[in-house]
Design an enzyme around this catalytic site. Sequence first.
Site, PDB file in Angstrom:
ATOM      1  N   LYS A 135     -21.166  -8.246  -9.465  1.00  0.00           N
ATOM      2  CA  LYS A 135     -21.018  -7.556  -8.184  1.00  0.00           C
ATOM      3  C   LYS A 135     -22.039  -6.425  -8.016  1.00  0.00           C
ATOM      4  CE  LYS A 135     -19.597  -5.997  -4.373  1.00  0.00           C
ATOM      5  NZ  LYS A 135     -18.348  -5.930  -3.666  1.00  0.00           N
ATOM      6  N   ASP A 189       0.861  -1.181   0.000  1.00  0.00           N
ATOM      7  CA  ASP A 189       0.000   0.000   0.000  1.00  0.00           C
ATOM      8  C   ASP A 189       0.892   1.222   0.000  1.00  0.00           C
ATOM      9  OD1 ASP A 189      -3.228   0.291   1.186  1.00  0.00           O
ATOM     10  OD2 ASP A 189      -1.971   2.078   0.965  1.00  0.00           O
ATOM     11  N   LYS A 231     -23.665  -0.115  10.470  1.00  0.00           N
ATOM     12  CA  LYS A 231     -24.329  -1.343  10.911  1.00  0.00           C
ATOM     13  C   LYS A 231     -23.534  -1.891  12.093  1.00  0.00           C
ATOM     14  CE  LYS A 231     -22.081  -4.835   8.062  1.00  0.00           C
ATOM     15  NZ  LYS A 231     -22.269  -5.916   7.112  1.00  0.00           N
ATOM     16  N   CYS A 288     -20.431   0.702   0.393  1.00  0.00           N
ATOM     17  CA  CYS A 288     -20.688  -0.122  -0.799  1.00  0.00           C
ATOM     18  C   CYS A 288     -22.052   0.112  -1.444  1.00  0.00           C
ATOM     19  CB  CYS A 288     -20.517  -1.587  -0.449  1.00  0.00           C
ATOM     20  SG  CYS A 288     -18.905  -1.934   0.254  1.00  0.00           S
ATOM     21  N   ARG A 309     -18.886   5.376   6.998  1.00  0.00           N
ATOM     22  CA  ARG A 309     -19.103   5.933   5.663  1.00  0.00           C
ATOM     23  C   ARG A 309     -20.594   5.898   5.333  1.00  0.00           C
ATOM     24  NH1 ARG A 309     -15.287   2.381   2.036  1.00  0.00           N
ATOM     25  NH2 ARG A 309     -15.816   0.904   3.680  1.00  0.00           N
TER      26      ARG A 309
HETATM   27  C1  UGA Z   1     -22.500  -5.196   1.255  1.00  0.00           C
HETATM   28  C2  UGA Z   1     -22.959  -6.541   0.683  1.00  0.00           C
HETATM   29  O1  UGA Z   1     -23.889  -7.148   1.588  1.00  0.00           O
HETATM   30  C3  UGA Z   1     -21.760  -7.477   0.490  1.00  0.00           C
HETATM   31  O2  UGA Z   1     -22.178  -8.702  -0.107  1.00  0.00           O
HETATM   32  C4  UGA Z   1     -20.743  -6.776  -0.423  1.00  0.00           C
HETATM   33  O3  UGA Z   1     -19.590  -7.570  -0.625  1.00  0.00           O
HETATM   34  C5  UGA Z   1     -20.333  -5.457   0.213  1.00  0.00           C
HETATM   35  O4  UGA Z   1     -21.501  -4.635   0.401  1.00  0.00           O
HETATM   36  C6  UGA Z   1     -19.365  -4.784  -0.732  1.00  0.00           C
HETATM   37  O5  UGA Z   1     -19.790  -4.363  -1.805  1.00  0.00           O
HETATM   38  O6  UGA Z   1     -18.173  -4.744  -0.433  1.00  0.00           O
HETATM   39  P1  UGA Z   1     -21.809  -4.358   3.699  1.00  0.00           P
HETATM   40  O7  UGA Z   1     -21.637  -2.997   3.086  1.00  0.00           O
HETATM   41  O8  UGA Z   1     -20.783  -4.874   4.646  1.00  0.00           O
HETATM   42  O9  UGA Z   1     -21.951  -5.455   2.545  1.00  0.00           O
HETATM   43  O10 UGA Z   1     -23.187  -4.301   4.504  1.00  0.00           O
HETATM   44  P2  UGA Z   1     -24.603  -5.029   4.465  1.00  0.00           P
HETATM   45  O11 UGA Z   1     -24.643  -6.109   5.455  1.00  0.00           O
HETATM   46  O12 UGA Z   1     -25.000  -5.350   3.077  1.00  0.00           O
HETATM   47  O13 UGA Z   1     -25.534  -3.846   5.005  1.00  0.00           O
HETATM   48  C7  UGA Z   1     -25.663  -2.629   4.242  1.00  0.00           C
HETATM   49  C8  UGA Z   1     -26.610  -1.676   4.913  1.00  0.00           C
HETATM   50  O14 UGA Z   1     -27.945  -2.143   4.796  1.00  0.00           O
HETATM   51  C9  UGA Z   1     -26.372  -1.435   6.413  1.00  0.00           C
HETATM   52  O15 UGA Z   1     -26.463  -0.043   6.660  1.00  0.00           O
HETATM   53  C10 UGA Z   1     -27.495  -2.197   7.079  1.00  0.00           C
HETATM   54  O16 UGA Z   1     -27.873  -1.625   8.307  1.00  0.00           O
HETATM   55  C11 UGA Z   1     -28.601  -2.043   6.044  1.00  0.00           C
HETATM   56  N1  UGA Z   1     -29.633  -3.115   6.105  1.00  0.00           N
HETATM   57  C12 UGA Z   1     -29.290  -4.407   5.862  1.00  0.00           C
HETATM   58  C13 UGA Z   1     -30.952  -2.782   6.374  1.00  0.00           C
HETATM   59  O17 UGA Z   1     -31.294  -1.596   6.584  1.00  0.00           O
HETATM   60  N2  UGA Z   1     -31.898  -3.784   6.401  1.00  0.00           N
HETATM   61  C14 UGA Z   1     -31.576  -5.079   6.163  1.00  0.00           C
HETATM   62  O18 UGA Z   1     -32.491  -5.933   6.200  1.00  0.00           O
HETATM   63  C15 UGA Z   1     -30.237  -5.394   5.892  1.00  0.00           C
END
Ligand code: UGA
Length: 436
Positions: free
Chosen positions: A206, A32, A325, A262, A332
């Site tokens: 993706k 990096d 979460k 993401c 972010r």
């Molecule tokens: C997300 C995807 O789930 C991954 O598969 C992906 O690899 C990743 O983005 C990425 O592109 O790198 P992540 O950003 O870690 O993963 O978080 P998530 O678990 O998807 O949650 C995203 C948001 O949705 C959070 O703010 C969470 O609170 C919200 N959420 C999730 C809800 O409001 N309701 C739900 O039922 C689920």
Amino acid sequence: MKPVLSVIGTGYLGATHAACMSSLGFTVIGVDSDSAKIDQLSRGELPFYEPGLEELLRQQIASGRLTFSTDFAIISNADVHFICVGTPQKENSLAADLSFVKGAIASVAPHLKSGSLVVGKSTVPVGTAQELTAILRAIAPQADLAWNPEFLREGFAIEDTLRPNRLVVGVTNDRAEHILKDVYAPILELGTPWIRADLPTSELVKVAANSFLATKISFINAMAEICEAAGGDVTVLAQAIGYDPRIGNKFLQAGIGFGGGCLPKDIRAFMARAEELGAEQALEFLREIDAINLRARARVIDVVRSMLSADLTSYKIAVLGAAFKPESDDVRDSPALDIAAQLHAAGATVTVHDPKAMAPAQKRFPTLNFAQSSQDCVADADIVLHLTEWKEYREIDPSLFKTLVKRPLIIDGRNALDRAKWTAAGWTFHALGRKN
Ligand code: UGA
């Protein structure tokens, strides 16, 4: 002989990938340009919070297989190079900023030994891999490029890397596929589905997956709006539709919506790319998904006003949660922190607590107040907002907290608290998308 791996970009994705691949027995070099980050990782310290990852990092450094450097020349020892740099949203448009990916390709290219395979893992707009192949070949004509999107979730990064629900590789020839099958052999032995695709399809998989997940969340939040208008209960509705296996019960948690590094930026970059391709109509619905998502944040502020007053200047508001979460310190585009900042901008005195994300939250919004414990956070508050569903908050004793606040008013922005328990303790409990 196992191939030697390099990982370019040691942020969330890269640090996880490097430590996990080392745990599978590979020699891994993490590179990096950020020397502070490399120093920290070399000492076995993780610059962010991810359950179990710091322990894994330390173990792997101690094994001697995992090293870090700022010197790109060191990658000349490696055979396969994973590009794991970020592709954030551009400042003035919806599109993704590809400067880090292009910079990474330009930095590795001069050091590649013959027969090297460069493997992109970053999330990129469709067509990027082809463009990068040209940049790579101009400097290293023998090198090959593949794309291998990453689906890990923050909070489950190790599990998702070592036991993913699928491996997707975008390749242009059999040799590249064989190299990647060799690298992922320990994961394939677990029966993990393997999908070989062309470069554009692998890039699209993706963003399609993240768009679908964002759509599910905004769908249930749209249902929450309807439930509120019609006197229904979105949590019961979600449970009921979720039993249909074609729908499934995951990602139907109604609340203040999605954030993070993401989902929001990926759907926006996808729309921007579709427009460049002349296919913007196909993704018009994502604009609505984004709008529903942002509306969920605004709706909480409306509820606060309806429970206190239109003018918030004389009120103390306690915000439980800053991370986007639970099990993450990532702020972010965090819905929780965004709501806290908007309430502060509206003149309220806002105090925030989070079990892990205090430092990054404070860095982003230094003008908010921060409390070291949830009890300190709610002290003398006119209203409590539960905005990130940490386990610690579900275990709060509502009777004890009632003695700390000025008024026992709470909004559950994640539909995760036990309403019966809070109301029994004398709280006025407002849940999103449910009868209140
Ligand atoms: C997300 C995807 O789930 C991954 O598969 C992906 O690899 C990743 O983005 C990425 O592109 O790198 P992540 O950003 O870690 O993963 O978080 P998530 O678990 O998807 O949650 C995203 C948001 O949705 C959070 O703010 C969470 O609170 C919200 N959420 C999730 C809800 O409001 N309701 C739900 O039922 C689920």
